[in-house]
Every structure is written in C-alpha cells, then in structure tokens.
Design a protein around this motif. Structure first.
Motif, PDB file in Angstrom:
ATOM      1  N   MET A 118       3.314   7.232   4.479  1.00  0.00           N
ATOM      2  CA  MET A 118       1.843   9.018   4.877  1.00  0.00           C
ATOM      3  C   MET A 118       0.905   8.745   5.585  1.00  0.00           C
ATOM      4  SD  MET A 118       2.589  10.203   0.826  1.00  0.00           S
ATOM      5  CE  MET A 118       2.568   8.739  -0.168  1.00  0.00           C
ATOM      6  N   GLU A 119      -0.083   7.368   5.762  1.00  0.00           N
ATOM      7  CA  GLU A 119      -0.978   7.421   6.301  1.00  0.00           C
ATOM      8  C   GLU A 119      -0.235   7.298   8.210  1.00  0.00           C
ATOM      9  OE1 GLU A 119      -4.411   5.936   3.605  1.00  0.00           O
ATOM     10  OE2 GLU A 119      -2.874   4.359   4.498  1.00  0.00           O
ATOM     11  N   SER A 145      -8.453  14.282   4.631  1.00  0.00           N
ATOM     12  CA  SER A 145      -8.576  14.808   5.685  1.00  0.00           C
ATOM     13  C   SER A 145      -6.570  15.085   6.073  1.00  0.00           C
ATOM     14  CB  SER A 145      -8.932  14.027   6.877  1.00  0.00           C
ATOM     15  OG  SER A 145      -8.022  12.702   6.831  1.00  0.00           O
ATOM     16  N   ASP A 146      -6.032  14.824   5.312  1.00  0.00           N
ATOM     17  CA  ASP A 146      -4.865  16.105   5.109  1.00  0.00           C
ATOM     18  C   ASP A 146      -4.297  17.609   4.381  1.00  0.00           C
ATOM     19  OD1 ASP A 146      -2.027  13.018   4.680  1.00  0.00           O
ATOM     20  OD2 ASP A 146      -1.871  15.535   4.067  1.00  0.00           O
ATOM     21  N   TYR A 155       6.247  13.495  -0.529  1.00  0.00           N
ATOM     22  CA  TYR A 155       5.251  14.016   0.391  1.00  0.00           C
ATOM     23  C   TYR A 155       5.932  14.854   1.631  1.00  0.00           C
ATOM     24  CZ  TYR A 155       1.327  13.141   4.039  1.00  0.00           C
ATOM     25  OH  TYR A 155       0.221  14.104   5.032  1.00  0.00           O
ATOM     26  N   THR A 176       1.000   8.777  -5.166  1.00  0.00           N
ATOM     27  CA  THR A 176       0.814   7.538  -5.110  1.00  0.00           C
ATOM     28  C   THR A 176       0.938   7.739  -7.001  1.00  0.00           C
ATOM     29  OG1 THR A 176      -1.858   7.902  -5.781  1.00  0.00           O
ATOM     30  CG2 THR A 176      -0.558   6.776  -3.718  1.00  0.00           C
ATOM     31  N   ASP A 223      -8.326   9.147  -3.013  1.00  0.00           N
ATOM     32  CA  ASP A 223      -9.218   9.032  -1.796  1.00  0.00           C
ATOM     33  C   ASP A 223      -8.811   9.543  -0.283  1.00  0.00           C
ATOM     34  OD1 ASP A 223      -7.820   6.657  -1.961  1.00  0.00           O
ATOM     35  OD2 ASP A 223     -10.161   5.965  -2.062  1.00  0.00           O
ATOM     36  N   TRP A 224      -7.033   9.076   0.135  1.00  0.00           N
ATOM     37  CA  TRP A 224      -7.059   8.667   1.405  1.00  0.00           C
ATOM     38  C   TRP A 224      -6.678   9.516   1.807  1.00  0.00           C
ATOM     39  CZ3 TRP A 224      -1.548   9.655   1.789  1.00  0.00           C
ATOM     40  CH2 TRP A 224      -0.936   9.398   0.738  1.00  0.00           C
ATOM     41  N   ARG A 241       1.016  -1.187   0.369  1.00  0.00           N
ATOM     42  CA  ARG A 241      -0.303   0.190  -0.417  1.00  0.00           C
ATOM     43  C   ARG A 241       1.225   1.281   0.212  1.00  0.00           C
ATOM     44  NH1 ARG A 241      -5.389   1.650   0.867  1.00  0.00           N
ATOM     45  NH2 ARG A 241      -5.307   3.818   1.803  1.00  0.00           N
ATOM     46  N   GLU A 242       0.878   1.709  -1.230  1.00  0.00           N
ATOM     47  CA  GLU A 242       2.266   2.983  -0.883  1.00  0.00           C
ATOM     48  C   GLU A 242       2.196   3.572  -0.537  1.00  0.00           C
ATOM     49  OE1 GLU A 242       1.301   4.256  -5.305  1.00  0.00           O
ATOM     50  OE2 GLU A 242       3.278   2.769  -5.943  1.00  0.00           O
ATOM     51  N   GLN A 243       0.637   4.316   0.004  1.00  0.00           N
ATOM     52  CA  GLN A 243       0.513   5.427   0.924  1.00  0.00           C
ATOM     53  C   GLN A 243       0.544   5.039   2.487  1.00  0.00           C
ATOM     54  OE1 GLN A 243      -2.005   4.332  -0.997  1.00  0.00           O
ATOM     55  NE2 GLN A 243      -3.645   4.764  -0.741  1.00  0.00           N
ATOM     56  N   ARG A 289       1.106  10.962   9.169  1.00  0.00           N
ATOM     57  CA  ARG A 289      -0.064  11.909   9.592  1.00  0.00           C
ATOM     58  C   ARG A 289      -1.102  11.208  10.952  1.00  0.00           C
ATOM     59  NH1 ARG A 289      -4.244  11.128   4.845  1.00  0.00           N
ATOM     60  NH2 ARG A 289      -5.128   9.766   5.771  1.00  0.00           N
ATOM     61  N   TRP A 339       8.809   8.665  -5.085  1.00  0.00           N
ATOM     62  CA  TRP A 339       7.395   9.352  -5.498  1.00  0.00           C
ATOM     63  C   TRP A 339       6.409   9.554  -4.745  1.00  0.00           C
ATOM     64  CZ3 TRP A 339       8.515   5.269  -8.454  1.00  0.00           C
ATOM     65  CH2 TRP A 339       7.792   3.565  -8.140  1.00  0.00           C
ATOM     66  N   THR A 340       6.534   7.737  -3.394  1.00  0.00           N
ATOM     67  CA  THR A 340       5.790   8.808  -2.660  1.00  0.00           C
ATOM     68  C   THR A 340       6.109   9.301  -1.297  1.00  0.00           C
ATOM     69  OG1 THR A 340       6.633   6.259  -1.765  1.00  0.00           O
ATOM     70  CG2 THR A 340       5.038   6.119  -2.987  1.00  0.00           C
TER      71      THR A 340
END
Lengths: 266, 266
Positions: A188-189, B80-81, A212, B70, B76-77, A183-185, A192, A207-208
């Motif tokens: 970052m999740e 709230s960022d 960011y 990404t 969509d993720w 899960r690339e994000q 956050r 790029w991820t």
C-alpha cells in the motif's frame, strides 16, 4: 558437470562472491557429487514435474519454491506421511537431485523472477523503475487483466476494482512479494508513494492491499489490483532461466517444465 | 445502551469472565460513552458498509476483520494517506463507533464464526467433530463446491484436486485458520490425522496445503481442497451474529450488512 558445480555456477552468476549466511537455497534431495544428465527448471518440483523430468532423462531439478509443503522444507512432521513416502520414493528410485533456487534468484543483479516475467509479458525490462514500477499506454483494468490472462495462459483471473478504470502506472509484486515481505503495509505504501493506478500481485491477503483497493474503489479513487497467484506470477522466471542457464552449463541439456496453476475454477 | 455496554455484553456472553491480555478486539473509532442508535454486524467495515450503516441510522459497527488494512489496525503509516483521510472523515462526520470482534468470537464456548457458517450451509453444528471435522453423505468434490457456491452466493470457486473425487470426510478451516495459525503444516497434519478427503478453506498459501493436495492428486490419492477466501468463509458468522445479538441488546436495532466478496473474476 556435477550437481554441486551446477549450483556454484548459478550462485556465482547470480551474485558473484556474495553468499548468504541463512538461505532456503539448499539441496533438498540427492547428492552434490552426482553427475548431471540433464537439468529441469520449474516453479515447483511437483510429482508431475518429477515424472516429466524422468521422462526426459534429467536427474537434476531446480525448483523456485518448496518441494515438501513448508517455507523451509522442514520434513520432521512428514515421517509417517503416505504422500511424503510416495514422493520421496519417486525421487530416490530415479536418483533425482532437487535444488532450491529462490533467495539468490531474487537477489541477483536484477531479480531474475522479474526478468522472466517481463520477458513473458513482453514489457521492456529496462523500463521498470525501482524494480517494481512500470508505465504503460492507458488501458482499462479489464484490458490489462485480459492481456495478462492471455500472456500467462490463465483461464480465470481475479481483480479488485472497477474493470473500466484507466491504468497507466502499474506496480508489480510477484510471488510472495505482494504479501509485503514482512511489512503488511508495504504494497500500500508503494501504491501511494509511486501514485500507482494498479498493482499486479502474486500471493495476497484479503485484509491488506485487497481491502485498501476495495475501499479506494468505493470512494471513487482510481485504484485496482490484479491477482495472478504465486505460481502464475513466478513460473515465467523459471521458464526464462532455461534460456540463460543453457550457455552456463554447455553440453548439459536444460529443459523448462511448467508446474502449472494448481487451481480449477468452477 | 452505550457503546461500552454493548462491548461488555458481547464479551461476557462469549467468554464469561475470561479476558485476554492482548487482543485486537478494540474500539477502532468512536467513543465508549456514545449512546447506540443501532448496531451493524459485518465481516469488514468497508466504505460501503459504513455508508449503509449511516443509511439505516446505526452508529455502531461490529467488524470481524480490520478497518485500516493491517492485522492490528496500526495506522501510523496512514498519516498522509488520501484514502485513510476520506474514510476517517466519513466515520467521524457520522459519529460512528467501530468495534472489532475477532478474538473473543473465535474463543467463545463454540467458535461463533463456525456457528454461523454451519447454519448458513445448513449442516448440523452439533455433528462437527473436534470443531473442524465433518462427515457427509458421499458427494463429488465438484458437487460439494457447487453446493457451497450456491449457499454462500459465490460466482466462482477455486478448487484443487480431481472434481470427480468422492468426499465424505470434510475438514473446515475458515478465515485465516487455513493458513495454519502460526504452524504452516497444521492443515496438512489435520488432513492426515483425521483422514480427510477434502478441506474447505478460507485464506490460503499456495506452497502449503495447496501444494500438498496437488501432489496427492498427482499420486492418485483421494484428496481435495475448496478455497472460499477469507470474506466468504467468515461473513456468515457475522450474519448469524445479528440473530444472537438482538435479544442481548433488546430495544436496539441490529442489522447485518454483507461486506461482499472483494473480487471480480474475469
């Protein structure tokens, strides 16, 4: 002890009776019935690691990462490969068994790569929250990077962000974990949700998370990233393994051999 | 010209009537019907690139890589960022259109990322064999790395291999190409089949080509690797784009903005 006994002992110590249906933790070379003369733990069974294992009379190498250059150690594409032939000859002539210990290591009661990393950098493993988040006394990004450089014997370290930013909440994603585990994000999740100032990473993609943190810096947000690379971020786990493995295989010599960072910085 | 006209002009110039069913080459922000006041080309529409585009009164940015962290610019993720909200505000307040030009760029009659790279390092594009293999007068790995550092304005470069090894047959895999494009062993197969001394890479993984070249070095084989990173290896393609795009959109200003390497080396 025999090769298979060592393997079973380690898996049981890691995960009890739990067994994975699919795993890359396989005997890559050698025979399960061979009597073990000595064990080497390492991040990767490189040619130099194999030669050093031979020199210290060990005939079993436990490697965290692949021996033959693909994630699953597939080698049908290597049939006519000069390098593969030479490495295989070195392994076979010295009757070395190579076992990969990756999945069970990360799935142990506590992730044993993280155990070794925290021990190496002298941060208290017990204070690691959610297995990935750590709180430290305020330092700058540059100071934190310099600390890790020294603890992990690095000549050069890559960072993203303002070197003077303040860090207290630190995320840690070692090895391939910082690629997001499918899960690339994810990194970052995590950054956050946990309100992290900085992420300490193993392997990365530009790029991820890197993009960011770069954008966050440009917007004046307090975000940074430290890139250790795959090898430097996981080697300490294999070093630490030599300590906890020794009492489990009493009477058999266990030696850690540093596979070393593959890069030269010019 | 309008945003959609610019897009259609570029795709047609790249690939004639050919259209991809699935592609990441989408209008990421903005409106296809907006009148274009000026165009910026860049490797990535970072916050600083957007600010510089605004400063030079361009309202269309053509980016090679994602805007929102990404591979497919899924957002969509990011609901709230804080960072996403600030970047989106910057884009919307300045009415910027951002179009991604990636797949059609690589699939053009000649791969236009490679066109720009070869132009930047002053190697004759026409001498590139199989689009990936190049023959040069003998230099050492260190000399080749220093040459690329200077041509691509890099402060630090990562290599694998003996800095004194001789290089004449050079492979080039830019951007994500050096990850193997879905086949991890591809860069190694290319190295073997084309009898390459050295591979110039964009983005890499430590357990594939990097480990292969490292082992080869340990066995005394003449193999090396130079890691430019994703951004440094593809930025020149977007710089070159400003040259070839200008006559296609006559009357509209075209400016290249360097997104710059995200890393600081400590």
């Amino acid at each position: 002890m025999f090769v298979q006994e060592v393997i079973d002992t380690i898996i049981t110590d890691s995960c009890g009776d739990f067994r994975l249906e699919k795993t890359c933790d396989k005997l890559i070379c050698g025979n399960p019935d061979t009597k073990v003369t000595g064990i080497v733990t390492t991040y990767m069974a490189t040619v130099d690691v194999i030669k050093q294992a031979v020199a210290c009379r060990a005939n079993m190498i436990i490697t965290h990462e692949p021996t033959f250059y693909t994630g699953k150690d597939i080698n049908d594409w290597l049939d006519s490969d000069e390098l593969f032939a030479a490495k295989k000859k070195l392994i076979e002539e010295n009757e070395i068994a190579i076992w990969r210990y990756h999945d069970y290591m990360h799935r142990a009661k506590t992730d044993r790569i993280y155990d070794g990393f925290m021990h190496e950098i002298e941060w208290d493993r017990k204070l690691l929250q959610n297995n990935r988040v750590y709180e430290i006394n305020e330092v700058t990004l540059e100071e934190l990077a310099e600390y890790l450089k020294q603890k992990l014997s690095m000549s050069t370290i890559q960072i993203v962000g303002n070197p003077h930013m303040k860090c207290t909440r630190v995320g840690i994603l070692l090895g391939g974990g910082s690629l997001g585990l499918g899960r690339e994000q994810m990194p970052m999740e995590l950054m956050r949700e946990e309100k992290l100032d900085v992420m300490i990473c193993g392997e990365i993609m530009e790029w991820t998370l890197c993009a960011y943190v770069n954008d966050a810096t440009m917007l004046g947000l307090n975000k940074g990233m430290i890139v250790l690379g795959h090898e430097r971020s996981e080697e300490a786990g294999m070093k630490y393994m030599a300590h906890w493995l020794a009492p489990l295989v009493e009477g058999t010599m266990v030696t850690f051999i540093d596979a070393k960072e593959p890069f030269t910085y010019l």
